[in-house]
Design a protein around this motif. Structure first.
Motif, PDB file in Angstrom:
ATOM      1  N   UNK A  14     -38.836   8.109   8.054  1.00  0.00           N
ATOM      2  CA  UNK A  14     -39.862   8.918   7.409  1.00  0.00           C
ATOM      3  C   UNK A  14     -40.026   8.495   5.959  1.00  0.00           C
ATOM      4  N   UNK A  15     -41.154   8.872   5.385  1.00  0.00           N
ATOM      5  CA  UNK A  15     -41.419   8.686   3.964  1.00  0.00           C
ATOM      6  C   UNK A  15     -42.028   9.965   3.427  1.00  0.00           C
ATOM      7  N   UNK A  16     -41.902  10.198   2.132  1.00  0.00           N
ATOM      8  CA  UNK A  16     -42.490  11.387   1.536  1.00  0.00           C
ATOM      9  C   UNK A  16     -43.000  11.088   0.140  1.00  0.00           C
ATOM     10  N   UNK A  17     -43.928  11.934  -0.307  1.00  0.00           N
ATOM     11  CA  UNK A  17     -44.473  11.829  -1.645  1.00  0.00           C
ATOM     12  C   UNK A  17     -44.899  13.209  -2.104  1.00  0.00           C
ATOM     13  N   UNK A  18     -44.938  13.417  -3.404  1.00  0.00           N
ATOM     14  CA  UNK A  18     -45.418  14.675  -3.953  1.00  0.00           C
ATOM     15  C   UNK A  18     -44.376  15.767  -3.951  1.00  0.00           C
ATOM     16  N   UNK A  19     -44.824  16.952  -4.386  1.00  0.00           N
ATOM     17  CA  UNK A  19     -43.952  18.122  -4.446  1.00  0.00           C
ATOM     18  C   UNK A  19     -44.769  19.364  -4.139  1.00  0.00           C
ATOM     19  N   UNK A  20     -44.040  20.445  -3.874  1.00  0.00           N
ATOM     20  CA  UNK A  20     -44.703  21.698  -3.516  1.00  0.00           C
ATOM     21  C   UNK A  20     -44.363  22.099  -2.108  1.00  0.00           C
ATOM     22  N   UNK A  21     -45.241  22.873  -1.490  1.00  0.00           N
ATOM     23  CA  UNK A  21     -45.025  23.276  -0.100  1.00  0.00           C
ATOM     24  C   UNK A  21     -45.002  22.042   0.790  1.00  0.00           C
ATOM     25  N   UNK A  22     -44.109  22.004   1.773  1.00  0.00           N
ATOM     26  CA  UNK A  22     -44.037  20.815   2.633  1.00  0.00           C
ATOM     27  C   UNK A  22     -45.189  20.745   3.634  1.00  0.00           C
TER      28      UNK A  22
END
Length: 294
Positions: A14-22
């Motif tokens: 997996x990869x992720x970016x940003x912040x806040x609610x998932x």
């Protein structure tokens, strides 16, 4: 490389970016996490946006046994990613195979969903087409096991709900076809045999779908023929659901019309976040057409 481990020991990249609610993005059979790049960039500005490759799609593991692939496992794999990133709930957005997984995540793990966005969901659902769909899934799996993914991609990418993308955006379509040609033949074949072919018809899930109360958006292209009637079924069955049909569009709506898709999904998420997403008024289901009773 970041991996989440499923309950049966499969590693999901997996990869992720940003912040806040998932927000978790769940890809289609003919795509992979790269298919959601435009959504990662758009929604990563407002949400902790996560995308992963399904089992059978490298660099995620490719289990060799078909028994490791099923619709239930596809839904539970979303949960494995959610648990791994340490979040209690997430908005879940899926397309096609990922749309089915998103729906089944709502059926199996509704308490873990902030919302469900079910895109391009319906292939093989209509009861009179079940046998032909299952036959096609067997045929596709046999073709895939021959190992010639470029030849398969050349044919599969020109299906009746894909040519819309080719007509509108030849460059984007070429990228889509290239990504499909890079998939694992074994993983794709096992996905066809274990997930696509064996998943239950939506028409057999009406009672279960009635229990979904989490905010839900059903979205499809108006030329995505296998998804139109199932989309209406889900709209009629899920009291918290809205149905959006994108004009002059085929199956891969998130890459075919990314700006419009992002706008529609973004508006949906904003309404959910603000607590303004409605449940259907029961009066909308009265038997009278006009509301005038005898």
């Amino acid at each position: 490389m970041p991996y989440a481990t499923t309950s049966d020991g499969v590693q999901l990249y997996f990869e992720e970016t940003g912040s806040g609610r998932p927000l978790i993005l769940v890809h289609e059979f003919a795509g992979d996490m790269r298919s959601f790049e435009q959504q990662m960039r758009h929604f990563g500005k407002r949400y902790r946006t996560v995308v992963y490759n399904a089992r059978g799609f490298p660099p995620s593991d490719v289990p060799t046994d078909v028994s490791s692939y099923s619709q239930a496992r596809a839904a539970d794999d979303i949960l494995a990613v959610l648990d791994h990133i340490g979040e209690k709930q997430a908005h879940v957005v899926g397309l096609s195979m990922g749309g089915f997984a998103t729906l089944h995540f709502g059926l199996r793990h509704q308490a873990r969903a902030l919302s469900l966005c079910i895109g391009g969901c319906g292939y093989g659902a209509e009861l009179e087409k079940r046998d032909s769909f299952r036959t096609e899934a067997d045929m596709i799996a046999k073709k895939l096991l021959k190992g010639d993914m470029p030849a398969f991609a050349e044919q599969y990418s020109l299906g009746p709900t894909r040519v819309q993308f080719q007509r509108k955006d030849p460059r984007g379509f070429a990228e889509f076809r290239r990504i499909l040609a890079e998939h694992s033949p074994l993983g794709s074949a096992n996905t066809q045999s274990g997930v696509q072919k064996e998943r239950p018809s939506l028409y057999d899930l009406v009672d279960e779908m009635k229990r979904i109360t989490v905010p839900t958006l059903i979205i499809t292209g108006d030329e995505d023929w296998p998804c139109l009637l199932p989309g209406l079924l889900m709209k009629q069955t899920i009291s918290s659901a809205a149905l959006c049909v994108m004009p002059n569009s085929g199956h891969a709506i998130n890459i075919e019309e990314p700006d419009e898709y992002n706008r529609i999904v973004g508006d949906f998420l904003s309404q959910v976040e603000s607590g303004r997403w409605p449940n259907r008024d029961p009066r909308a289901l009265r038997n009278s057409i006009t509301g005038i009773d005898n």
